[in-house]
Design a protein around this motif. Sequence first.
Motif, PDB file in Angstrom:
ATOM      1  N   PHE B  83       0.862  -1.177   0.000  1.00 36.73           N
ATOM      2  CA  PHE B  83       0.000   0.000   0.000  1.00 36.73           C
ATOM      3  C   PHE B  83       0.900   1.229   0.000  1.00 36.73           C
ATOM      4  O   PHE B  83       1.854   1.304   0.782  1.00 36.73           O
ATOM      5  N   PHE B  84       0.562   2.151  -0.878  1.00 38.84           N
ATOM      6  CA  PHE B  84       1.252   3.437  -0.865  1.00 38.84           C
ATOM      7  C   PHE B  84       0.161   4.497  -0.717  1.00 38.84           C
ATOM      8  O   PHE B  84      -0.725   4.598  -1.561  1.00 38.84           O
ATOM      9  N   VAL B  85       0.207   5.221   0.387  1.00 40.84           N
ATOM     10  CA  VAL B  85      -0.845   6.207   0.663  1.00 40.84           C
ATOM     11  C   VAL B  85      -0.193   7.575   0.849  1.00 40.84           C
ATOM     12  O   VAL B  85       0.634   7.755   1.742  1.00 40.84           O
ATOM     13  N   GLN B  86      -0.527   8.483  -0.034  1.00 41.44           N
ATOM     14  CA  GLN B  86       0.077   9.813   0.062  1.00 41.44           C
ATOM     15  C   GLN B  86      -1.048  10.844   0.126  1.00 41.44           C
ATOM     16  O   GLN B  86      -1.960  10.825  -0.698  1.00 41.44           O
ATOM     17  N   ASP B  87      -0.967  11.716   1.111  1.00 47.70           N
ATOM     18  CA  ASP B  87      -2.028  12.728   1.200  1.00 47.70           C
ATOM     19  C   ASP B  87      -1.466  14.136   1.183  1.00 47.70           C
ATOM     20  O   ASP B  87      -0.280  14.359   1.427  1.00 47.70           O
ATOM     21  N   GLU B  88      -2.356  15.071   0.838  1.00 47.66           N
ATOM     22  CA  GLU B  88      -2.048  16.503   0.947  1.00 47.66           C
ATOM     23  C   GLU B  88      -2.853  16.994   2.131  1.00 47.66           C
ATOM     24  O   GLU B  88      -4.085  17.020   2.084  1.00 47.66           O
ATOM     25  N   GLY B  89      -2.133  17.359   3.191  1.00 52.07           N
ATOM     26  CA  GLY B  89      -2.872  17.755   4.385  1.00 52.07           C
ATOM     27  C   GLY B  89      -1.970  18.411   5.402  1.00 52.07           C
ATOM     28  O   GLY B  89      -0.899  18.920   5.071  1.00 52.07           O
ATOM     29  N   GLN B  90      -2.416  18.342   6.643  1.00 48.50           N
ATOM     30  CA  GLN B  90      -1.715  19.080   7.698  1.00 48.50           C
ATOM     31  C   GLN B  90      -0.394  18.444   8.101  1.00 48.50           C
ATOM     32  O   GLN B  90       0.462  19.108   8.682  1.00 48.50           O
ATOM     33  N   GLY B  91      -0.217  17.157   7.797  1.00 51.65           N
ATOM     34  CA  GLY B  91       1.023  16.479   8.178  1.00 51.65           C
ATOM     35  C   GLY B  91       1.072  16.192   9.672  1.00 51.65           C
ATOM     36  O   GLY B  91       0.162  16.560  10.413  1.00 51.65           O
ATOM     37  N   ILE B  92       2.135  15.512  10.078  1.00 49.72           N
ATOM     38  CA  ILE B  92       2.282  15.128  11.490  1.00 49.72           C
ATOM     39  C   ILE B  92       3.550  15.781  12.050  1.00 49.72           C
ATOM     40  O   ILE B  92       4.645  15.485  11.583  1.00 49.72           O
ATOM     41  N   PRO B  93       3.414  16.669  13.039  1.00 47.82           N
ATOM     42  CA  PRO B  93       4.607  17.355  13.569  1.00 47.82           C
ATOM     43  C   PRO B  93       5.565  16.408  14.298  1.00 47.82           C
ATOM     44  O   PRO B  93       6.773  16.565  14.209  1.00 47.82           O
ATOM     45  N   ASP B  94       5.019  15.438  15.025  1.00 53.53           N
ATOM     46  CA  ASP B  94       5.869  14.555  15.827  1.00 53.53           C
ATOM     47  C   ASP B  94       5.419  13.103  15.599  1.00 53.53           C
ATOM     48  O   ASP B  94       4.475  12.626  16.228  1.00 53.53           O
ATOM     49  N   ILE B  95       6.088  12.422  14.678  1.00 52.84           N
ATOM     50  CA  ILE B  95       5.660  11.063  14.299  1.00 52.84           C
ATOM     51  C   ILE B  95       5.777  10.105  15.486  1.00 52.84           C
ATOM     52  O   ILE B  95       4.893   9.278  15.701  1.00 52.84           O
ATOM     53  N   GLU B  96       6.833  10.261  16.264  1.00 47.04           N
ATOM     54  CA  GLU B  96       7.032   9.362  17.412  1.00 47.04           C
ATOM     55  C   GLU B  96       5.845   9.449  18.374  1.00 47.04           C
ATOM     56  O   GLU B  96       5.340   8.439  18.865  1.00 47.04           O
ATOM     57  N   LEU B  97       5.372  10.667  18.586  1.00 51.88           N
ATOM     58  CA  LEU B  97       4.226  10.883  19.472  1.00 51.88           C
ATOM     59  C   LEU B  97       2.956  10.287  18.851  1.00 51.88           C
ATOM     60  O   LEU B  97       2.156   9.645  19.528  1.00 51.88           O
ATOM     61  N   ALA B  98       2.800  10.506  17.547  1.00 47.74           N
ATOM     62  CA  ALA B  98       1.603  10.005  16.849  1.00 47.74           C
ATOM     63  C   ALA B  98       1.549   8.480  16.834  1.00 47.74           C
ATOM     64  O   ALA B  98       0.479   7.895  16.694  1.00 47.74           O
ATOM     65  N   MET B  99       2.720   7.845  16.976  1.00 45.67           N
ATOM     66  CA  MET B  99       2.767   6.379  16.962  1.00 45.67           C
ATOM     67  C   MET B  99       2.395   5.781  18.324  1.00 45.67           C
ATOM     68  O   MET B  99       2.241   4.566  18.441  1.00 45.67           O
ATOM     69  N   GLN B 100       2.250   6.631  19.332  1.00 40.68           N
ATOM     70  CA  GLN B 100       1.916   6.106  20.668  1.00 40.68           C
ATOM     71  C   GLN B 100       0.419   5.827  20.747  1.00 40.68           C
ATOM     72  O   GLN B 100      -0.396   6.672  20.380  1.00 40.68           O
ATOM     73  N   GLU B 101       0.081   4.649  21.264  1.00 39.03           N
ATOM     74  CA  GLU B 101      -1.336   4.300  21.411  1.00 39.03           C
ATOM     75  C   GLU B 101      -2.021   5.307  22.328  1.00 39.03           C
ATOM     76  O   GLU B 101      -1.515   5.637  23.397  1.00 39.03           O
ATOM     77  N   GLY B 102      -3.160   5.790  21.884  1.00 38.15           N
ATOM     78  CA  GLY B 102      -3.944   6.703  22.728  1.00 38.15           C
ATOM     79  C   GLY B 102      -3.679   8.172  22.431  1.00 38.15           C
ATOM     80  O   GLY B 102      -4.487   9.027  22.788  1.00 38.15           O
ATOM     81  N   TYR B 103      -2.560   8.472  21.753  1.00 39.31           N
ATOM     82  CA  TYR B 103      -2.306   9.872  21.419  1.00 39.31           C
ATOM     83  C   TYR B 103      -3.186  10.255  20.236  1.00 39.31           C
ATOM     84  O   TYR B 103      -3.199   9.587  19.208  1.00 39.31           O
ATOM     85  N   SER B 104      -3.944  11.333  20.396  1.00 42.33           N
ATOM     86  CA  SER B 104      -4.877  11.693  19.336  1.00 42.33           C
ATOM     87  C   SER B 104      -5.072  13.197  19.261  1.00 42.33           C
ATOM     88  O   SER B 104      -5.054  13.891  20.273  1.00 42.33           O
ATOM     89  N   THR B 105      -5.232  13.696  18.050  1.00 42.21           N
ATOM     90  CA  THR B 105      -5.556  15.109  17.857  1.00 42.21           C
ATOM     91  C   THR B 105      -6.937  15.207  17.187  1.00 42.21           C
ATOM     92  O   THR B 105      -7.241  16.167  16.512  1.00 42.21           O
ATOM     93  N   ALA B 106      -7.756  14.182  17.402  1.00 41.01           N
ATOM     94  CA  ALA B 106      -9.055  14.111  16.711  1.00 41.01           C
ATOM     95  C   ALA B 106     -10.016  15.198  17.167  1.00 41.01           C
ATOM     96  O   ALA B 106      -9.994  15.626  18.325  1.00 41.01           O
TER      97      ALA B 106
END
Lengths: 117, 155
Positions: B83-106
């Motif tokens: 799968f190759f998924v590429q989007d145009e959007g806000q991006g992720i400032p801190d990938i390490e943080l986003a990879m943590q279970e429960g971390y959400s900016t929803a």
Amino acid sequence: MKLKEIKDLLQAEIICGEDHLEEEIEMACASDLMSDVLALGKPGMLLITGLANVQSVRTANIIEAKAILYVRGKKPDQEGIALAAKQNIPLLTTNYLMYQACGLLYQRGLKSVRDAE
Amino acid sequence: MMVKIQGNEKESGLIETFSITGGDFHHAGQVSTQIKEILKELGIDPNIVRRAAIVAYEAEMNVVMYAQRGIFMLKVTPQQIKFFVQDEGQGIPDIELAMQEGYSTATPEMREMGFGAGMGLPNIKKNSDIFEISSEVGKGTCLNITIFLDQGKKQ
């Protein structure tokens, strides 16, 4: 536990998939968060949820849930029902709250996805 | 709204590309539902199909939730699903943080749809054999995912 027994125990109404009532269900996962269902769900489980949008049906299809039980009297819209019928996912709705529905099913021996290996 | 852009089957495998519209919660999940059907039709092991479908669904939802638009490319070879998924959007400032279970900016809207519990990226990684992510704030995010068809030959 047969789907029919779940229906009777929870005085549930069948929204679609009446021909699946004889199917056996061994485990369940209850959540309104589809993210959690995707992370914890197992094939063949009963999805118990109060989230009645079309995403509940899409999630059930992805995770290969055997049926969806909506609590608090919730029902999906026609699009959700049509999708469930197409995907062969029976839908039931009960007026019980999620806690009550889970309690009754657990008491009757329906396992959690976590306990079923 | 989901649009299938192209599809072709060559000796090297099957390639399908789909576009995803950001913010379109109503149609969210259609691409992954279709991908699941394609993988099933190819006769791929049901456990692998299920894992791939979860990955696809989470990745699609991330585009719908956090980007304006995205491209989802599926490639199936005799050895693997990519799968190759590429989007145009806000991006992720801190990938390490986003990879943590429960971390959400929803947002509340995302949560009303049953998403945004902070389980998406960790769940994608859990169900992938190779997981690569890159992101640029203000531009977008790119996922590169591989699932091997022969689980005994994981590299």
